[in-house]
Design a protein around this motif. Structure first.
Motif, PDB file in Angstrom:
ATOM      1  N   ASN A  60       0.815  -1.210   0.000  1.00 38.83           N
ATOM      2  CA  ASN A  60       0.000   0.000   0.000  1.00 38.83           C
ATOM      3  C   ASN A  60       0.850   1.263   0.000  1.00 38.83           C
ATOM      4  O   ASN A  60       0.488   2.276  -0.601  1.00 38.83           O
ATOM      5  CB  ASN A  60      -0.934   0.019   1.211  1.00 38.83           C
ATOM      6  N   ALA A  61       1.992   1.203   0.676  1.00 39.49           N
ATOM      7  CA  ALA A  61       2.884   2.361   0.703  1.00 39.49           C
ATOM      8  C   ALA A  61       3.335   2.709  -0.711  1.00 39.49           C
ATOM      9  O   ALA A  61       3.362   3.880  -1.104  1.00 39.49           O
ATOM     10  CB  ALA A  61       4.084   2.086   1.599  1.00 39.49           C
ATOM     11  N   VAL A  62       3.689   1.692  -1.497  1.00 36.33           N
ATOM     12  CA  VAL A  62       4.129   1.911  -2.878  1.00 36.33           C
ATOM     13  C   VAL A  62       2.954   2.323  -3.756  1.00 36.33           C
ATOM     14  O   VAL A  62       3.059   3.215  -4.603  1.00 36.33           O
ATOM     15  CB  VAL A  62       4.811   0.645  -3.430  1.00 36.33           C
ATOM     16  N   ARG A  63       1.839   1.704  -3.525  1.00 35.43           N
ATOM     17  CA  ARG A  63       0.655   1.984  -4.334  1.00 35.43           C
ATOM     18  C   ARG A  63       0.177   3.423  -4.221  1.00 35.43           C
ATOM     19  O   ARG A  63      -0.353   3.997  -5.168  1.00 35.43           O
ATOM     20  CB  ARG A  63      -0.458   1.034  -3.879  1.00 35.43           C
ATOM     21  N   HIS A  64       0.378   4.033  -3.058  1.00 38.12           N
ATOM     22  CA  HIS A  64      -0.140   5.378  -2.814  1.00 38.12           C
ATOM     23  C   HIS A  64       0.946   6.455  -2.803  1.00 38.12           C
ATOM     24  O   HIS A  64       0.719   7.551  -2.302  1.00 38.12           O
ATOM     25  CB  HIS A  64      -0.903   5.399  -1.486  1.00 38.12           C
ATOM     26  N   LEU A  65       2.105   6.163  -3.374  1.00 35.28           N
ATOM     27  CA  LEU A  65       3.190   7.138  -3.376  1.00 35.28           C
ATOM     28  C   LEU A  65       2.796   8.454  -4.029  1.00 35.28           C
ATOM     29  O   LEU A  65       3.251   9.523  -3.622  1.00 35.28           O
ATOM     30  CB  LEU A  65       4.407   6.558  -4.121  1.00 35.28           C
ATOM     31  N   HIS A  66       1.946   8.395  -5.038  1.00 34.89           N
ATOM     32  CA  HIS A  66       1.599   9.593  -5.805  1.00 34.89           C
ATOM     33  C   HIS A  66       0.290  10.230  -5.355  1.00 34.89           C
ATOM     34  O   HIS A  66      -0.151  11.207  -5.960  1.00 34.89           O
ATOM     35  CB  HIS A  66       1.519   9.246  -7.297  1.00 34.89           C
ATOM     36  N   ASP A  67      -0.315   9.696  -4.311  1.00 31.49           N
ATOM     37  CA  ASP A  67      -1.578  10.241  -3.814  1.00 31.49           C
ATOM     38  C   ASP A  67      -1.345  11.367  -2.821  1.00 31.49           C
ATOM     39  O   ASP A  67      -0.211  11.588  -2.369  1.00 31.49           O
ATOM     40  CB  ASP A  67      -2.412   9.128  -3.158  1.00 31.49           C
ATOM     41  N   ASP A  68      -2.418  12.055  -2.450  1.00 31.13           N
ATOM     42  CA  ASP A  68      -2.261  13.136  -1.477  1.00 31.13           C
ATOM     43  C   ASP A  68      -2.027  12.560  -0.079  1.00 31.13           C
ATOM     44  O   ASP A  68      -2.146  11.359   0.145  1.00 31.13           O
ATOM     45  CB  ASP A  68      -3.450  14.098  -1.484  1.00 31.13           C
ATOM     46  N   TYR A  69      -1.691  13.440   0.834  1.00 31.39           N
ATOM     47  CA  TYR A  69      -1.243  13.047   2.171  1.00 31.39           C
ATOM     48  C   TYR A  69      -2.235  12.116   2.868  1.00 31.39           C
ATOM     49  O   TYR A  69      -1.843  11.140   3.503  1.00 31.39           O
ATOM     50  CB  TYR A  69      -1.013  14.301   3.010  1.00 31.39           C
ATOM     51  N   ARG A  70      -3.516  12.411   2.747  1.00 31.55           N
ATOM     52  CA  ARG A  70      -4.530  11.639   3.480  1.00 31.55           C
ATOM     53  C   ARG A  70      -4.662  10.211   2.992  1.00 31.55           C
ATOM     54  O   ARG A  70      -5.143   9.340   3.718  1.00 31.55           O
ATOM     55  CB  ARG A  70      -5.886  12.347   3.375  1.00 31.55           C
ATOM     56  N   GLN A  71      -4.258   9.959   1.753  1.00 27.98           N
ATOM     57  CA  GLN A  71      -4.409   8.622   1.189  1.00 27.98           C
ATOM     58  C   GLN A  71      -3.150   7.761   1.316  1.00 27.98           C
ATOM     59  O   GLN A  71      -3.191   6.566   1.059  1.00 27.98           O
ATOM     60  CB  GLN A  71      -4.795   8.729  -0.294  1.00 27.98           C
ATOM     61  N   ARG A  72      -2.043   8.369   1.686  1.00 32.42           N
ATOM     62  CA  ARG A  72      -0.812   7.600   1.791  1.00 32.42           C
ATOM     63  C   ARG A  72      -0.848   6.656   2.987  1.00 32.42           C
ATOM     64  O   ARG A  72      -1.305   7.020   4.064  1.00 32.42           O
ATOM     65  CB  ARG A  72       0.386   8.543   1.929  1.00 32.42           C
ATOM     66  N   ALA A  73      -0.367   5.452   2.783  1.00 31.63           N
ATOM     67  CA  ALA A  73      -0.314   4.485   3.877  1.00 31.63           C
ATOM     68  C   ALA A  73       0.640   4.984   4.957  1.00 31.63           C
ATOM     69  O   ALA A  73       1.702   5.521   4.666  1.00 31.63           O
ATOM     70  CB  ALA A  73       0.166   3.138   3.343  1.00 31.63           C
ATOM     71  N   ALA A  74       0.234   4.824   6.189  1.00 33.12           N
ATOM     72  CA  ALA A  74       1.045   5.293   7.312  1.00 33.12           C
ATOM     73  C   ALA A  74       1.213   4.177   8.327  1.00 33.12           C
ATOM     74  O   ALA A  74       0.292   3.412   8.591  1.00 33.12           O
ATOM     75  CB  ALA A  74       0.402   6.505   7.981  1.00 33.12           C
ATOM     76  N   CYS A  75       2.409   4.105   8.888  1.00 30.78           N
ATOM     77  CA  CYS A  75       2.662   3.156   9.974  1.00 30.78           C
ATOM     78  C   CYS A  75       2.786   3.939  11.271  1.00 30.78           C
ATOM     79  O   CYS A  75       3.671   4.789  11.403  1.00 30.78           O
ATOM     80  CB  CYS A  75       3.944   2.365   9.715  1.00 30.78           C
ATOM     81  N   TRP A  76       1.881   3.685  12.196  1.00 30.81           N
ATOM     82  CA  TRP A  76       1.941   4.283  13.528  1.00 30.81           C
ATOM     83  C   TRP A  76       2.367   3.207  14.523  1.00 30.81           C
ATOM     84  O   TRP A  76       1.874   2.080  14.496  1.00 30.81           O
ATOM     85  CB  TRP A  76       0.580   4.817  13.958  1.00 30.81           C
ATOM     86  N   VAL A  77       3.271   3.574  15.402  1.00 27.34           N
ATOM     87  CA  VAL A  77       3.723   2.641  16.442  1.00 27.34           C
ATOM     88  C   VAL A  77       3.583   3.318  17.798  1.00 27.34           C
ATOM     89  O   VAL A  77       4.093   4.427  18.001  1.00 27.34           O
ATOM     90  CB  VAL A  77       5.190   2.208  16.228  1.00 27.34           C
ATOM     91  N   TYR A  78       2.885   2.666  18.707  1.00 28.73           N
ATOM     92  CA  TYR A  78       2.695   3.160  20.065  1.00 28.73           C
ATOM     93  C   TYR A  78       3.353   2.212  21.057  1.00 28.73           C
ATOM     94  O   TYR A  78       3.437   1.002  20.808  1.00 28.73           O
ATOM     95  CB  TYR A  78       1.200   3.231  20.417  1.00 28.73           C
ATOM     96  N   LYS A  79       3.806   2.741  22.154  1.00 27.40           N
ATOM     97  CA  LYS A  79       4.276   1.885  23.238  1.00 27.40           C
ATOM     98  C   LYS A  79       3.060   1.256  23.908  1.00 27.40           C
ATOM     99  O   LYS A  79       2.115   1.953  24.265  1.00 27.40           O
ATOM    100  CB  LYS A  79       5.080   2.700  24.252  1.00 27.40           C
ATOM    101  N   THR A  80       3.072  -0.041  24.060  1.00 24.79           N
ATOM    102  CA  THR A  80       1.964  -0.727  24.705  1.00 24.79           C
ATOM    103  C   THR A  80       1.781  -0.215  26.132  1.00 24.79           C
ATOM    104  O   THR A  80       2.742  -0.118  26.896  1.00 24.79           O
ATOM    105  CB  THR A  80       2.203  -2.248  24.737  1.00 24.79           C
ATOM    106  N   GLY A  81       0.564   0.134  26.459  1.00 28.63           N
ATOM    107  CA  GLY A  81       0.264   0.629  27.800  1.00 28.63           C
ATOM    108  C   GLY A  81       0.418   2.130  27.949  1.00 28.63           C
ATOM    109  O   GLY A  81       0.121   2.680  29.007  1.00 28.63           O
ATOM    110  N   ASP A  82       0.876   2.807  26.906  1.00 22.02           N
ATOM    111  CA  ASP A  82       1.054   4.260  26.970  1.00 22.02           C
ATOM    112  C   ASP A  82      -0.300   4.932  26.768  1.00 22.02           C
ATOM    113  O   ASP A  82      -0.936   4.767  25.731  1.00 22.02           O
ATOM    114  CB  ASP A  82       2.031   4.707  25.884  1.00 22.02           C
ATOM    115  N   GLU A  83      -0.741   5.675  27.748  1.00 19.98           N
ATOM    116  CA  GLU A  83      -2.041   6.325  27.702  1.00 19.98           C
ATOM    117  C   GLU A  83      -1.958   7.754  27.183  1.00 19.98           C
ATOM    118  O   GLU A  83      -2.937   8.487  27.193  1.00 19.98           O
ATOM    119  CB  GLU A  83      -2.680   6.329  29.106  1.00 19.98           C
ATOM    120  N   GLY A  84      -0.770   8.179  26.718  1.00 19.94           N
ATOM    121  CA  GLY A  84      -0.593   9.560  26.289  1.00 19.94           C
ATOM    122  C   GLY A  84      -1.318   9.912  25.001  1.00 19.94           C
ATOM    123  O   GLY A  84      -1.608  11.082  24.749  1.00 19.94           O
TER     124      GLY A  84
END
Length: 208
Positions: free
Chosen positions: A68-92
Motif C-alpha cells: 500500500n505504501a508503494v501503491r499510494h506514493l503519488h496520492d495526497d497526504y490523506r491517502q498515503r499508507a502510514a505506519c503508527w507505532v505506540y508503546k503498549t500501555g502508553d495512555e498519552g
C-alpha cells in the motif's frame, strides 16, 4: 512421554500470545531488520508495541503494508499508507513514531554552508537527515503516477518521513536509532517498488 514434552514446549508460546501488544518484528508490516528492531526497543525502553490500523482510500481500516505504501506514493497526504507505532500501555495518545512515504521530484542537496546544528546528516540514499522532531530520507526510485488524478506526477525519488520527537525517547543513540528504523522500512519499500539496486540504502546505517 513425547506428548508430555510437546505440551510443555508450547507453554511459553501460549504465554507470549497472552501478552498485550506485539513485538518489534511485527510492526510496520514486519519491515524492521535486527538493527532496527533493537533501535526501536532502545527508543521505547520496552519490547511490546501497539500498531493501530490506518484508513486507506476506500475508507476501510487496514494494517500498514509495504504494498500500500508503494501503491499510494503519488496520492495526497490523506491517502498515503502510514505506519503508527505506540508503546503498549502508553495512555498519552501520541504515537512513538509515524512513518509515511511519498513520491518526490527532487531532494535537498548537502551544503557546507548549512548552519543548522540541530540536524544530523547520514550517508544514506541521496539525502538523509535527523532533527528534533524526526527523520527524513530521500532515495532514488523512479515511479510513475498510474492515475490521472494523482497528486504527484512521475518522479525520480521517494521521500520517507519518520515523525518522532526526541522528547520521551530513550537511549544514547536517538538520532541514529531513528534513522536505522527509517532506513530499514525504506529498504523494503524500495524492494517492492523495484528500485532497491539504485536506492543506496545500506544494510547498516553508517555514522554521520
Amino acid at each position: 512421554m513425547a506428548l508430555l514434552v510437546a505440551g510443555c514446549s508450547s507453554e511459553p508460546e501460549k504465554e507470549q500470545e497472552k501478552e498485550p501488544g506485539t513485538t518489534a518484528s511485527r510492526v510496520c508490516d514486519g519491515t524492521l531488520d535486527a538493527p532496527a528492531r533493537q533501535a526501536l526497543q532502545r527508543l521505547a525502553g520496552r519490547d511490546r508495541f501497539d500498531a493501530p490500523t490506518e484508513i486507506g482510500d476506500t475508507g476501510q481500516a487496514g494494517s500498514f503494508s509495504v504494498r500500500n505504501a508503494v501503491r499510494h506514493l503519488h496520492d495526497d497526504y490523506r491517502q498515503r499508507a502510514a505506519c503508527w507505532v505506540y508503546k503498549t500501555g502508553d495512555e498519552g495518545g501520541k504515537p512513538l513514531l509515524e512513518i509515511r512515504f511519498s513520491a518526490s521530484s527532487s531532494h535537498p542537496v548537502a551544503s557546507d554552508k548549512e548552519t543548522d546544528d540541530s540536524k544530523v546528516r547520514y550517508p544514506v540514499g541521496v539525502y538523509a537527515q535527523v532533527g528534533r522532531d524526526g527523520a527524513d530520507l530521500w532515495f532514488q526510485c523512479p515511479t510513475k503516477a498510474v492515475s490521472k488524478d494523482a497528486y504527484v506526477g512521475d518522479t525520480k525519488y521517494v521521500k520517507a518521513e519518520l515523525s518522532s520527537s526526541r522528547a520521551g525517547l530513550r537511549g544514547d543513540s536517538i538520532d541514529k536509532d531513528r534513522m536505522a528504523i527509517l532506513n530499514s522500512v525504506s529498504r523494503k519499500v524500495a524492494q517492492e517498488a523495484g528500485c532497491a539496486s539504485q536506492a543506496h540504502l545500506p544494510a547498516m546505517v553508517p555514522d554521520p
